[in-house]
Design a protein around this motif. Structure first.
Motif, short mmCIF file in Angstrom:
data_model
loop_
_atom_site.label_atom_id
_atom_site.label_comp_id
_atom_site.label_asym_id
_atom_site.label_seq_id
_atom_site.Cartn_x
_atom_site.Cartn_y
_atom_site.Cartn_z
N PRO C 41 72.79 78.91 57.41
CA PRO C 41 73.56 78.23 56.36
C PRO C 41 72.75 78.17 55.07
O PRO C 41 71.52 78.20 55.11
CB PRO C 41 73.77 76.83 56.92
N ASN C 42 73.45 78.10 53.96
CA ASN C 42 72.74 77.93 52.69
C ASN C 42 71.87 76.69 52.77
O ASN C 42 72.26 75.69 53.36
CB ASN C 42 73.75 77.76 51.54
N GLY C 43 70.65 76.77 52.20
CA GLY C 43 69.75 75.63 52.20
C GLY C 43 68.86 75.57 53.42
O GLY C 43 68.03 74.68 53.55
N THR C 44 69.00 76.51 54.31
CA THR C 44 68.17 76.51 55.51
C THR C 44 66.81 77.17 55.25
O THR C 44 65.82 76.85 55.90
CB THR C 44 68.85 77.27 56.66
N THR C 616 71.49 82.70 65.27
CA THR C 616 71.96 81.63 64.40
C THR C 616 70.84 80.61 64.27
O THR C 616 70.25 80.19 65.26
CB THR C 616 73.20 80.95 64.99
N ILE C 617 70.49 80.30 63.04
CA ILE C 617 69.39 79.38 62.79
C ILE C 617 69.88 78.30 61.84
O ILE C 617 70.48 78.60 60.80
CB ILE C 617 68.20 80.12 62.16
N SER C 641 78.87 76.96 58.90
CA SER C 641 77.73 76.40 58.20
C SER C 641 78.12 75.51 57.04
O SER C 641 77.36 74.63 56.66
CB SER C 641 76.84 77.52 57.70
N GLU C 642 79.31 75.72 56.48
CA GLU C 642 79.64 75.05 55.23
C GLU C 642 79.51 73.52 55.33
O GLU C 642 78.96 72.87 54.47
CB GLU C 642 81.05 75.43 54.77
#
Lengths: 152, 58, 648
Positions: C41-44, C616-617, C641-642
């Motif tokens: 996901p964004n920010g990960t 998937t992380i 992820s959103e």
């Protein structure tokens, strides 16, 4: 092991040297001998390095019979020059000059000494006789210095 | 073994003709380039090639 | 070169307390998956991972600010680590970045297999041929950020041409140029004596050689001319002497005397010759050379007899004795020290052969004749010479008794003979100067190569040798220049041809991806230029980038992994399918960082391939700094992820 003469000496004798000519010196060894004997006679040795031209490796035919007398002259002159008289010293001298394996029966030291007497003899000739064009004139002057120098 | 890209071969062929060099020189140069591509080049090969180049007065 | 990524390791990097992303297969740890889809996901930390990858492969040294930006903010720690495991042409390399957050610095560490030097080094230490090409801009081509695909169209950030050179091995042709220069340098060193390495120097040497050649021809011509003149002058003198003799012999009053003188002179010449030879022959015997010499030899002979030289005992006697058990005196020869003593004695005695020579010498002077004075012979010779001289003068004086007219003639002849004789002396000296090989003579007259044939020949040989060496070097140097020029032309012409291919292939691919020809790759000049009829959208530039990169890497003998972040973000569904269909075919290893919203259209296409892993992380909010890691495909496909919530 070779008999060597300086180029300067060869140049000096050029007018009285000519192969096959009956009023000139016939072989280069004549020039060598002429210088050698004056050197022996006066016990004068010169610089080995000046002998820059090889003449021959052996005694030429014309001097074969005299070769032991020439060696004797070398030994006698060296005895004089070194001032030695003991049996052992003379024997050592012979050991260093002679080499029965060599074709001339002279060791390289023997050759070196011969060449040095030649250089010494040539110096005496050059000082006393100006270059001449005729062998007979040279011979008279050569004989004269032989007598004069010998009487000195 | 890395093969010669046909476009590079074309360029070599073209240069050989522009410099008026022989077919032998072309073969030597092509081999040399293939060899250097395969880490197989020999300095003597380069020397031989340079000596074989025909020099025209400029 | 074939590079594959096998593993990424994070330790205390931003939100990663500890994370390993495996890219290899469980069954075969040295072989990567063809495709690794990494959903984050964004920010990960996706951008962090991409940025670190891009830095590590090119060995970039990071500034303090950037180092500190990797420091975790949610918990306290002083050190961090990012590492990759690479396989390059079958050799494993482990490359790591150590972060020191206290000081804001980082350092590299490389572990290499034994076969390529082995061990650990605390620097960025990939093989030189890889280090040389892994520039920051080159890595941008295969560690690729889809969201920033415009970069590839920016001439400041791409190195399309440098990349072509590397990917198509043309940089190795540059290496050939360097090798050719080395060869030339060695050649110059080996002909140091000549020192002529330029065309100009060579021309100068050639001129000098030509001049010497001409001199040699001229000197030989001169020699020939002088020799002819010498022969003709001698002939003239002989003729004149004959004429002079005729003048005298034909005159009745002096005829008789003339003949008498001439005969006497000739007989005296004979006497002189004989006398000379007799003296010379006597002198040739050393004992008759002089009284002094005779005395000396007599002395030697006496000494040799007195001292019993050569001693009858030879060195052989002692050598043989040393082998006996008993000495001649009857005492036993017991040990080696006695033997040694006897052998030492042997060295002081002449060998048997030596004794033979010494006996010959002794024999030659034993019964020597007494010295005989040569004075008489010398005086006789001298008088012959004088007498001859006087007769020649007397013969010359005969001409005074000629009548006035003949006298005049004779005088003229005499003067002419004197003149010609002097000419002859000069001519002979010239001849000698020209042809002598005698170095003493050459020195005495300070002759040089323009005066003496022998010196000229020597100089010419020397000059030719230098010329040969120099022309060899200069020719080689010209050859090297031509070779380098040809290499440059081949490189640039190859690049042009490869560019043509790249452009046409890329354009085929672009229209295939887009379904139209609205955007065309126009030229590659440092970077790539795109001609868009209706402007170039973000999606279009991404498609162009894929088309270009895939074409660029496709034909290259070098194989690199293609790592891409946000691969299809701005593309519409149709293009996504085309891209997902195309890219896996072109790269042996594909690593894709993706967010769930990109799955649509893209993952379905990729799904057709077999060798794919789905990772998937995401952050596990139950524990600070904890990261959840899933390898399940189903989980991957359902992950959203959103809202960062796990939906099972």
């Amino acid at each position: 092991m070779t008999f060597r003469l300086s180029n300067q000496a060869k140049s000096y004798f050029k007018n009285i040297f000519g192969k096959g000519s009956d009023d000139k010196l016939d072989i280069l060894w004549d020039e060598y001998y002429i210088c050698l004997m004056i050197g022996f006679s006066e016990v004068k040795i010169g610089d080995e390095a000046s002998a820059d031209s090889e003449i021959t490796k052996t005694f030429p035919q014309a001097y074969k019979d005299q070769r032991y007398e020439i060696m004797a002259s070398l030994i006698a002159s060296e005895i004089d020059r070194r001032g030695i008289s003991k049996v052992k010293d003379i024997e050592n001298l012979m050991l260093s000059i002679l080499d029965h394996n060599s074709s001339t029966e002279l060791s390289s030291e023997g050759h070196r000494l011969m060449n040095r007497y030649v250089a010494g003899g040539f110096e005496i000739i050059k000082e006393n006789i100006r270059e001449v064009n005729e062998l007979h004139m040279f011979l008279i002057k050569y004989y004269d210095i032989l007598i004069n120098v010998t009487n000195e | 073994m890395i093969k010669l890209n046909p476009r590079i071969e074309e360029a070599i062929r073209n240069e050989i003709s522009v410099q008026k060099q022989s077919e032998d020189v072309f073969d030597m140069l092509k081999n040399l380039i293939i060899n250097i591509f395969n880490n197989n080049d020999d300095i003597l090969e380069i020397e031989q090639l340079i000596k074989s180049l025909k020099l025209y007065a400029t | 070169m074939n590079i594959n990524l096998l593993k990424l390791d994070f330790k205390n990097i931003r939100d990663f307390r500890e994370l390993t992303i495996p890219l290899f297969k469980e069954k075969d740890v040295n072989t990567p998956f063809h495709i690794s889809l990494i959903q984050m996901p964004n920010g990960t930390g996706k951008t962090t991972a991409i940025n670190l990858l891009r830095s590590i492969v090119c060995g970039e040294i990071l500034e303090k600010e950037i180092v500190l930006s990797y420091q975790p903010t949610r918990y306290k720690c002083d050190e961090g680590y990012f590492g990759v495991l690479l396989i390059i042409d079958r050799d494993l390399y482990s490359l790591g970045m150590h972060f020191d957050y206290r000081n804001g610095v980082m350092k590299y560490e490389t572990s290499r297999p034994k076969e390529v030097g082995g061990g650990k080094s605390f620097s960025y230490d990939l093989p030189p041929y890889i280090r040389n090409v892994m520039t920051k801009n080159f890595t941008r081509l295969f560690v690729f950020d889809g969201e920033f695909s415009e970069n590839i169209l920016d001439n400041k950030k791409t190195e399309a041409e440098t990349s072509i050179k590397f990917l198509y091995f043309l940089d190795r042709l540059e290496l050939l140029k360097i090798k050719a220069d080395t060869l030339l340098e060695n050649k110059r060193k080996s002909t140091k004596d000549t020192k002529v390495h330029t065309q100009q120097g060579l021309t100068k040497l050639e001129t000098e050689e030509k001049k010497l050649k001409q001199t040699l021809v001229d000197l030989n011509k001169q020699l020939k001319k002088f020799k002819e003149e010498s022969v003709s002058t001698s002939q003239e003198i002989e003729d004149l002497e004959k004429k002079n003799d005729e003048l005298l012999s034909e005159n009745e009053t002096i005829q008789a005397e003339f003949i008498e003188f001439t005969t006497k002179i000739s007989s005296l010449e004979n006497d002189i010759r004989n006398g000379t030879n007799i003296i010379l022959n006597i002198l040739r015997t050393p004992s008759q050379f002089s009284l002094k010499m005779n005395d000396k030899l007599k002395n030697l002979s006496e000494n040799m007899s007195k001292l019993k030289l050569p001693r009858s005992v030879s060195s052989e006697f002692f050598k043989e004795l040393s082998d006996e058990d008993e000495c001649i005196c009857g005492r036993p020869i017991l040990n080696d020290s006695i033997k040694k003593k006897i052998l030492e004695k042997a060295e002081q005695y002449l060998a048997a052969d030596h004794i033979t020579t010494t006996n010959c010498i002794k024999g030659s002077i034993r019964n020597m004749d007494d010295y005989k004075e040569l004075s008489n012979l010398r005086d006789n010779l001298y008088s012959y010479i004088n007498e001859k001289q006087q007769l020649i003068q007397a013969k010359d004086l005969l001409k005074l008794r000629l009548d006035e007219k003949d006298q005049e003639k004779a005088e003229k002849i005499k003067q002419e003979i004197i003149r010609l004789s002097s000419n002859l002396v000069d001519l002979n000296l010239y001849i000698q100067s020209l042809e002598t090989k005698n170095s003493a003579f050459q020195e005495e007259f300070s002759l040089n190569e323009y005066e003496n044939i022998n010196l000229c020949q020597k100089k010419l040989i020397e000059k030719r040798k230098r010329l040969d060496e120099a022309s060899d070097t200069v020719n080689f140097s010209n050859g090297v220049s031509l070779f380098k020029k040809m290499m440059d032309n081949i490189i640039s012409s190859s690049i042009d041809k490869i560019k043509e291919d790249l452009i046409s292939k890329s354009n085929t691919r672009i229209s295939q991806l887009m379904g139209n020809k609205d955007v065309v790759l126009e030229k590659i000049e440092g970077c790539i230029y795109v001609d868009g009829k209706k402007g170039v959208s973000q999606g279009q530039s991404l498609a162009v980038a894929y088309a270009f990169l895939s074409t660029l890497f496709e034909d290259s003998p070098h194989k690199v992994p293609f790592i891409v972040d946000s691969p299809v973000g701005s593309l519409d569904l149709k293009v996504r399918r085309e891209v997902s269909d195309l890219i896996p075919k072109l790269f042996a290893q594909l690593i894709v960082f993706i967010i769930s919203s990109e799955r649509n259209g893209f993952v379905e296409g990729i799904g057709k391939y077999e060798d794919v892993q789905f990772l998937t992380i995401y952050k596990d909010e139950r524990e600070t700094g904890s990261i959840a890691f899933h390898t399940d495909k189903k989980f991957f496909m359902q992950f959203h992820s959103e809202n960062e919530e796990v939906q099972v």
